[in-house]
Design an enzyme around this catalytic site. Structure first.
Site, mmCIF file in Angstrom:
data_model
loop_
_atom_site.group_PDB
_atom_site.id
_atom_site.type_symbol
_atom_site.label_atom_id
_atom_site.label_comp_id
_atom_site.label_asym_id
_atom_site.label_seq_id
_atom_site.Cartn_x
_atom_site.Cartn_y
_atom_site.Cartn_z
ATOM 1 N N PHE A 120 0.839 -1.211 0.000
ATOM 2 C CA PHE A 120 0.000 0.000 0.000
ATOM 3 C C PHE A 120 0.873 1.260 0.000
ATOM 4 O O PHE A 120 0.799 2.082 -0.921
ATOM 5 C CB PHE A 120 -0.921 -0.078 1.234
ATOM 6 C CG PHE A 120 -1.574 1.194 1.655
ATOM 7 C CD1 PHE A 120 -2.217 2.026 0.744
ATOM 8 C CD2 PHE A 120 -1.585 1.566 3.010
ATOM 9 C CE1 PHE A 120 -2.832 3.203 1.157
ATOM 10 C CE2 PHE A 120 -2.197 2.729 3.426
ATOM 11 C CZ PHE A 120 -2.818 3.555 2.499
ATOM 12 N N ASP A 160 9.733 -7.090 -3.535
ATOM 13 C CA ASP A 160 8.623 -7.477 -2.652
ATOM 14 C C ASP A 160 8.443 -8.994 -2.741
ATOM 15 O O ASP A 160 8.629 -9.579 -3.819
ATOM 16 C CB ASP A 160 7.344 -6.761 -3.133
ATOM 17 C CG ASP A 160 6.309 -6.608 -2.045
ATOM 18 O OD1 ASP A 160 5.935 -5.456 -1.745
ATOM 19 O OD2 ASP A 160 5.852 -7.638 -1.499
ATOM 20 N N THR A 184 1.965 -9.789 1.362
ATOM 21 C CA THR A 184 0.786 -8.932 1.555
ATOM 22 C C THR A 184 0.711 -7.863 0.467
ATOM 23 O O THR A 184 -0.360 -7.333 0.213
ATOM 24 C CB THR A 184 0.809 -8.237 2.943
ATOM 25 O OG1 THR A 184 2.048 -7.541 3.089
ATOM 26 C CG2 THR A 184 0.651 -9.254 4.055
ATOM 27 N N LYS A 201 11.247 -12.069 11.396
ATOM 28 C CA LYS A 201 12.388 -12.244 10.489
ATOM 29 C C LYS A 201 12.430 -11.120 9.451
ATOM 30 O O LYS A 201 13.501 -10.607 9.111
ATOM 31 C CB LYS A 201 12.301 -13.604 9.788
ATOM 32 C CG LYS A 201 12.709 -14.750 10.705
ATOM 33 C CD LYS A 201 12.205 -16.084 10.236
ATOM 34 C CE LYS A 201 13.007 -16.713 9.148
ATOM 35 N NZ LYS A 201 12.497 -18.079 8.834
ATOM 36 N N TYR A 215 5.668 -7.736 15.792
ATOM 37 C CA TYR A 215 5.779 -6.513 14.985
ATOM 38 C C TYR A 215 6.424 -5.390 15.795
ATOM 39 O O TYR A 215 7.404 -4.790 15.359
ATOM 40 C CB TYR A 215 4.376 -6.113 14.521
ATOM 41 C CG TYR A 215 4.337 -4.939 13.570
ATOM 42 C CD1 TYR A 215 4.822 -5.050 12.267
ATOM 43 C CD2 TYR A 215 3.800 -3.714 13.966
ATOM 44 C CE1 TYR A 215 4.779 -3.973 11.396
ATOM 45 C CE2 TYR A 215 3.744 -2.641 13.092
ATOM 46 C CZ TYR A 215 4.233 -2.772 11.811
ATOM 47 O OH TYR A 215 4.191 -1.706 10.944
ATOM 48 N N LYS A 221 10.161 -4.223 15.036
ATOM 49 C CA LYS A 221 10.454 -2.870 14.545
ATOM 50 C C LYS A 221 11.392 -2.130 15.493
ATOM 51 O O LYS A 221 12.213 -1.324 15.070
ATOM 52 C CB LYS A 221 9.141 -2.090 14.372
ATOM 53 C CG LYS A 221 8.302 -2.549 13.169
ATOM 54 C CD LYS A 221 8.941 -2.096 11.864
ATOM 55 C CE LYS A 221 8.015 -2.330 10.685
ATOM 56 N NZ LYS A 221 8.574 -1.815 9.421
ATOM 57 N N TYR A 223 24.364 0.725 13.153
ATOM 58 C CA TYR A 223 25.123 0.906 11.896
ATOM 59 C C TYR A 223 25.567 2.363 11.746
ATOM 60 O O TYR A 223 26.633 2.630 11.200
ATOM 61 C CB TYR A 223 24.295 0.460 10.680
ATOM 62 C CG TYR A 223 24.486 -1.007 10.365
ATOM 63 C CD1 TYR A 223 23.982 -1.989 11.197
ATOM 64 C CD2 TYR A 223 25.218 -1.417 9.246
ATOM 65 C CE1 TYR A 223 24.176 -3.344 10.933
ATOM 66 C CE2 TYR A 223 25.417 -2.763 8.967
ATOM 67 C CZ TYR A 223 24.888 -3.714 9.817
ATOM 68 O OH TYR A 223 25.086 -5.053 9.561
ATOM 69 N N THR A 236 -2.196 5.072 8.699
ATOM 70 C CA THR A 236 -2.357 5.719 7.394
ATOM 71 C C THR A 236 -3.421 4.965 6.598
ATOM 72 O O THR A 236 -3.527 3.739 6.698
ATOM 73 C CB THR A 236 -1.013 5.711 6.640
ATOM 74 O OG1 THR A 236 -0.019 6.313 7.482
ATOM 75 C CG2 THR A 236 -1.091 6.485 5.342
ATOM 76 N N ARG A 242 -7.936 -3.840 8.757
ATOM 77 C CA ARG A 242 -7.728 -2.548 9.413
ATOM 78 C C ARG A 242 -9.065 -1.850 9.566
ATOM 79 O O ARG A 242 -10.012 -2.085 8.816
ATOM 80 C CB ARG A 242 -6.776 -1.684 8.609
ATOM 81 C CG ARG A 242 -5.450 -2.355 8.411
ATOM 82 C CD ARG A 242 -4.349 -1.374 8.332
ATOM 83 N NE ARG A 242 -3.900 -1.038 9.650
ATOM 84 C CZ ARG A 242 -2.627 -0.769 9.963
ATOM 85 N NH1 ARG A 242 -1.717 -0.801 9.052
ATOM 86 N NH2 ARG A 242 -2.296 -0.450 11.196
HETATM 87 N N1 UDP Z 1 -10.810 -1.950 15.105
HETATM 88 C C1 UDP Z 1 -12.186 -2.036 15.250
HETATM 89 N N2 UDP Z 1 -12.887 -2.719 14.294
HETATM 90 C C2 UDP Z 1 -12.297 -3.284 13.219
HETATM 91 C C3 UDP Z 1 -10.897 -3.200 13.065
HETATM 92 C C4 UDP Z 1 -10.178 -2.519 14.037
HETATM 93 O O1 UDP Z 1 -12.767 -1.525 16.217
HETATM 94 O O2 UDP Z 1 -13.012 -3.874 12.378
HETATM 95 C C5 UDP Z 1 -10.050 -1.177 16.113
HETATM 96 C C6 UDP Z 1 -8.822 -1.894 16.663
HETATM 97 O O3 UDP Z 1 -9.159 -2.685 17.783
HETATM 98 C C7 UDP Z 1 -7.930 -0.703 17.020
HETATM 99 C C8 UDP Z 1 -8.287 0.355 15.996
HETATM 100 O O4 UDP Z 1 -9.553 -0.030 15.459
HETATM 101 O O5 UDP Z 1 -8.256 -0.218 18.298
HETATM 102 C C9 UDP Z 1 -7.287 0.454 14.862
HETATM 103 O O6 UDP Z 1 -7.082 -0.834 14.362
HETATM 104 P P1 UDP Z 1 -6.190 -1.099 13.074
HETATM 105 O O7 UDP Z 1 -6.078 -2.577 12.933
HETATM 106 O O8 UDP Z 1 -6.708 -0.349 11.913
HETATM 107 O O9 UDP Z 1 -4.775 -0.431 13.423
HETATM 108 P P2 UDP Z 1 -3.799 -0.534 14.704
HETATM 109 O O10 UDP Z 1 -4.422 -1.343 15.777
HETATM 110 O O11 UDP Z 1 -2.567 -1.163 14.176
HETATM 111 O O12 UDP Z 1 -3.615 0.886 15.103
#
Ligand code: UDP
Length: 339
Positions: free
Chosen positions: A19, A39, A43, A99, A153, A157, A167, A183, A194
């Site tokens: 993305f 890539d 994903t 990894k 993750y 990171k 480095y 984002t 997401r």
């Molecule tokens: N979330 C939600 N419903 C969904 C997907 C995510 O309520 O269908 C919530 C999730 O629990 C988190 C927030 O939205 O608190 C952002 O989630 P996302 O996976 O987008 O990003 P991240 O957790 O990595 O910030």
């Protein structure tokens, strides 16, 4: 990073079919740079590069940065955006995620060291974990569970960041580290779980919007064009500042507010459905972007309403179009190398 002149450079973008990677490739092609996207398509997808497939300055190599890298031509710069980034994706194969973050960073840093070229690492707001400091400044060390389901993750990171700075200290390698906050925008993966893509697709399909917990947790959502603008400014910044540098939109919303805005913009009558909160889900997140503002004169220009409207249009079109498969794409893509 050394003085970046506005001339043609050959830039390797690991994660270039993702993305963010594909948007970054697009922006840098417009500035006349030659781009090599690398890539493993775990994903990422070649369909993200479809809008760029006529570009003679673009090459694609299928390879996995967690493994020793394939032979590569002369390079001027590396921008590492390779790693699954949504909780659903990075938790599917947590060992591979670690990894990719750590071995991947090591392989790319060795490449940069061997070629004596600058390298940028896309790190994440996840290094702050479930933050006790709010908003999050770059100086905050974070509050991360090192043994939870997100730690592959988060800690991956964090380890990559420490490797980058080692480095710099050991070899004076010109590094830059950015910390990307949530984002969204066109080319988000419809399947990655997401919150923005889930809510938009659920609203457009008339399905209930799935809110985890009570929807009181907050996030600060940055439109993709704003983020890419920040990255490009940092790449071309004529200074040796390694970062880390927060890049995100400081406007903070609860997940419930996001759900209501999505319903209103899609004119959907979908209901809200409350589900259990995932383990270690951060309760709040908002970047302090003072450093980026001072250094790059950068701040996001796109409101959530404006950005969501564009993203909704993207998903509406996607729902009405057959999604091209990678297998179909391969034959159309001129400079494709599989390894
Ligand atoms: N979330 C939600 N419903 C969904 C997907 C995510 O309520 O269908 C919530 C999730 O629990 C988190 C927030 O939205 O608190 C952002 O989630 P996302 O996976 O987008 O990003 P991240 O957790 O990595 O910030």
């Amino acid at each position: 990073m050394q003085d970046e002149q506005p001339c043609t450079r050959t830039i390797l973008i690991p994660g270039g079919a993702g993305f963010l990677g594909s948007h970054l490739a697009e922006a840098l092609l417009k500035l006349n740079h030659r781009i090599i996207c690398l890539d493993n398509l775990s994903t990422g997808s070649l369909s993200n590069l479809t809008p760029l497939q006529g570009e003679s300055q673009l090459d694609f190599i299928e390879a996995d940065i967690a493994k020793p890298l394939p032979p590569l031509p002369k390079l001027d710069l590396i921008l590492n955006l390779a790693c699954p980034a949504s909780p659903a994706h990075y938790q599917k194969d947590p060992i591979q995620t670690w990894k990719t973050s750590v071995f991947g960073a090591y392989h790319l840093l060795e490449l940069a060291r061997d070629r004596t070229i600058p390298i940028l690492q896309a790190s994440t707001s996840e290094v702050y974990g479930d933050p006790l400091e709010h908003p999050q400044k770059e100086t905050y060390w974070g509050h991360v569970n090192s043994v939870g389901p997100r730690s592959c993750y988060d800690e991956g990171k964090r380890a990559a960041e420490s490797l980058f700075f080692d480095y710099l200290r050991a070899y004076h390698l010109p590094i830059k580290v950015i910390r990307i906050f949530n984002t969204y925008g066109p080319r988000m993966d419809a399947q990655d779980g997401r919150v923005v893509s889930n809510f938009i697709l659920q609203a457009l399909r008339g399905q209930p919007l799935t809110l985890y917990g009570r929807g009181e947790q907050t996030r600060s959502f940055c439109y993709v064009d704003d983020l890419i603008d920040g990255i490009v400014r940092f790449i071309h910044f004529k200074g040796l500042t390694p970062g880390p540098l927060n890049l995100g939109n400081p406007s903070e919303y609860s997940i419930l507010e996001l759900a209501k805005l999505t319903l209103s913009l899609t004119q959907s009558s979908s209901l809200l459905s409350f589900k259990p909160l995932p383990t270690d889900d951060p309760r709040q997140r908002r970047p302090d972007i003072q450093k980026a503002q001072d250094l790059l004169q950068w701040s996001p220009q796109t409101s959530l309403q404006e950005g969501l409207t564009k993203t909704i249009t993207y998903f509406q079109n996607l729902l009405h179009t057959a999604i091209p498969q990678d297998t179909q794409m391969n034959s159309k893509f001129g400079n494709l190398t599989r390894r």
